[in-house]
Write an enzyme that holds these catalytic residues in place. Structure first.
Site, short mmCIF file in Angstrom:
data_model
loop_
_atom_site.label_atom_id
_atom_site.label_comp_id
_atom_site.label_asym_id
_atom_site.label_seq_id
_atom_site.Cartn_x
_atom_site.Cartn_y
_atom_site.Cartn_z
N TYR A 11 -7.63 11.19 -3.47
CA TYR A 11 -8.14 11.99 -2.36
C TYR A 11 -8.01 13.47 -2.77
CZ TYR A 11 -8.22 7.62 0.30
OH TYR A 11 -8.47 6.35 0.74
N GLU A 26 -8.18 3.32 -4.01
CA GLU A 26 -8.78 3.95 -2.84
C GLU A 26 -9.33 5.30 -3.27
OE1 GLU A 26 -6.50 4.59 0.69
OE2 GLU A 26 -5.63 2.58 0.71
N ASN A 34 0.82 -1.21 0.00
CA ASN A 34 0.00 0.00 0.00
C ASN A 34 0.85 1.26 0.00
OD1 ASN A 34 -2.74 1.29 0.47
ND2 ASN A 34 -1.62 2.09 2.23
N GLU A 35 0.53 2.20 -0.88
CA GLU A 35 1.14 3.54 -0.90
C GLU A 35 2.62 3.47 -0.51
OE1 GLU A 35 -1.37 5.99 1.56
OE2 GLU A 35 -3.13 5.60 0.32
N TRP A 45 -12.56 3.55 -0.02
CA TRP A 45 -12.05 3.45 1.35
C TRP A 45 -13.08 4.06 2.28
CZ3 TRP A 45 -7.58 1.16 3.13
CH2 TRP A 45 -7.35 1.28 4.50
N HIS A 71 -4.65 6.20 -5.85
CA HIS A 71 -5.54 6.55 -4.75
C HIS A 71 -5.94 8.01 -4.93
CE1 HIS A 71 -3.83 3.11 -2.02
NE2 HIS A 71 -4.32 2.69 -3.17
#
Length: 440
Positions: free
Chosen positions: A221, A248, A152-153, A277, A219
């Site tokens: 955001y 995500e 992850n990330e 998420w 992801h």
């Protein structure tokens, strides 16, 4: 889960190259022409959620609950032991069994790599590979059900410059050890790739996978707070014929307000997978990202209502994997598009043709791809009014910047030149985004 980023810098121009033709088809999921397919050749588009299993192992009903709300995929948080208690082989086997029992595709990810270089104690990608090797026996033979998300990330905003080489090395180590699963790789910069490191190196990383079976995960955001940023990022992968999923995203975040409506609309129109998420159990000030309160599926939050029941949400767009007997569109649209293929000129070893697709829906299509397979070994040599990608017989034509919208009742025509040897049989089927078109 993750931490806030600096505000995204201005978008940089970049061009991605077409992927190298894949090697022999694996036994499970495979990538072709920038799309993900099951072993039987059925296209699979992820529609699901993230579940923080490693911190909430007692929440054994979470997978059944997400399935009941329409998900076809769950991304499961695992720990490799650097930051959190390691999920051992037996536990991984139980997770896979639960996914299969609930007819979900399992994306398994190591969370300890989150923010390496900036987050104290974070694991390296090499350590994540060590973990996968240690639990390999739970995954062998599960290639039709499991996708391995290496880490992850894997970088914060420091040291991300080695993302491409480190990711390629990790993929190659897994392949050398016998992993034939589709592999998913996350972007650096806390997953949001505001430096475009993954975007600009994706083609070389894909080509470095001996199986050509890697999917890229972004992801979304606060960095992705405008439609232009979302469409540009996803569109570049689509234009290059490289597989991308939104691994995500949420409706809000401490680093900015993502444009979730565009994420939903664009992934629907482009046939791109997404995994929101997260199911429940968030802390650290981002509790608003819980889809349900207290792991109770009867207590959907506003975010949960949006992702499961909203426009272009999970319930409206999810198809169960065919390995479980699914594959039926929850919103069947027979006759919602028609296609006409016409050879306009032919000469020795070459030809010119056009494809016209009509949108028979009552709503406009915002962003499109037209897909077909050549039956006689033909190759596209040049295309206009669309951006081509071809892997073996499979052709994907993605809209140009000026014709992304097909009005209700309208049409789009693309033209191309191609080569042929021995025959020039017309393709028999065309797909507009996720809808199979009837003959015009």
């Amino acid at each position: 889960m993750r931490k806030a980023l600096a505000i995204v810098t201005a978008l940089m121009a970049a061009t991605l190259c077409l992927p190298v033709t894949a090697s022999a088809a694996p036994t499970g999921f495979r990538v072709s022409g920038g799309k993900l397919y099951e072993s039987n050749g059925a296209e699979f588009v992820m529609r699901g959620v993230n579940h923080a299993h490693t911190w909430y192992q007692q929440q054994t009903s979470a997978l059944a609950d997400t399935k009941a709300l329409g998900a076809n995929t769950v991304r499961v948080v695992l720990a490799s032991g650097q930051r959190w208690t390691k999920n051992d082989t037996a536990d991984v086997a139980n997770v896979v069994s639960s996914c299969k029992q609930n007819k979900l595709i399992c994306v398994l990810e190591v969370h300890d790599t989150t923010g390496f270089g900036e987050q104290s104690g974070a694991a390296t990608l090499a350590q994540a590979v060590d973990y996968w090797l240690s639990v390999q026996s739970a995954l062998t033979g599960q290639e039709k059900y499991v996708i391995v998300n290496i880490g992850n990330e894997p970088y914060g905003n420091t040291g991300y410059q080695t993302w491409a080489s480190d990711t390629s090395t990790a993929i190659q180590r897994l392949r050398a050890a016998g992993f034939t699963h589709t592999i998913m790789v996350d972007a650096p910069n806390w997953g949001q790739d505001w430096t475009f490191t993954m975007r600009d190196n994706a083609a070389s990383v894909f080509a470095g996978d001996p199986d050509r079976n890697t999917v890229f995960s972004i992801h979304m955001y606060g960095v992705f707070d405008t439609a232009a940023e979302i469409n540009d990022y996803l569109g570049r992968f689509r234009s290059a014929g490289l597989p991308i999923v939104v691994g995500e995203f949420g409706h809000d975040h401490s680093d900015g307000n993502p444009d979730e409506d565009t994420i939903f609309a664009t992934t629907r129109s482009q046939g791109i997978g997404y995994l929101g998420w997260s199911w429940s159990g968030n802390g650290g000030g981002v509790e608003y990202l819980d889809m349900v309160t207290g792991f109770d599926p009867a207590r959907l939050t506003s975010w949960g209502q949006r992702i499961f029941n909203g426009t272009d949400g999970i319930k409206a767009t999810s198809r169960e994997a065919t390995v479980y007997g699914g594959g039926t569109d929850p919103e069947p649209e027979p006759g919602m598009c028609t296609a006409n293929y016409r050879v306009t000129g032919q000469w020795q070893n070459g030809f010119q043709a056009e494809v016209t697709v009509h949108n028979r829906r009552s709503a406009a299509i915002e962003g499109w791809q037209i897909r077909w397979a050549f039956p006689s070994g033909q190759r596209v040599t040049n295309m206009w009014h669309a951006v081509p990608a071809q892997t073996n017989a499979d052709v994907v034509a993605t809209n140009a910047s000026y014709n992304a919208r097909i009005p209700a009742g309208g049409s789009v025509t693309i033209g191309f030149t191609g080569s042929w040897t021995g025959g020039n049989t017309a393709p028999s089927a065309f797909v507009l985004n996720t809808t199979t078109c009837t003959a015009a």
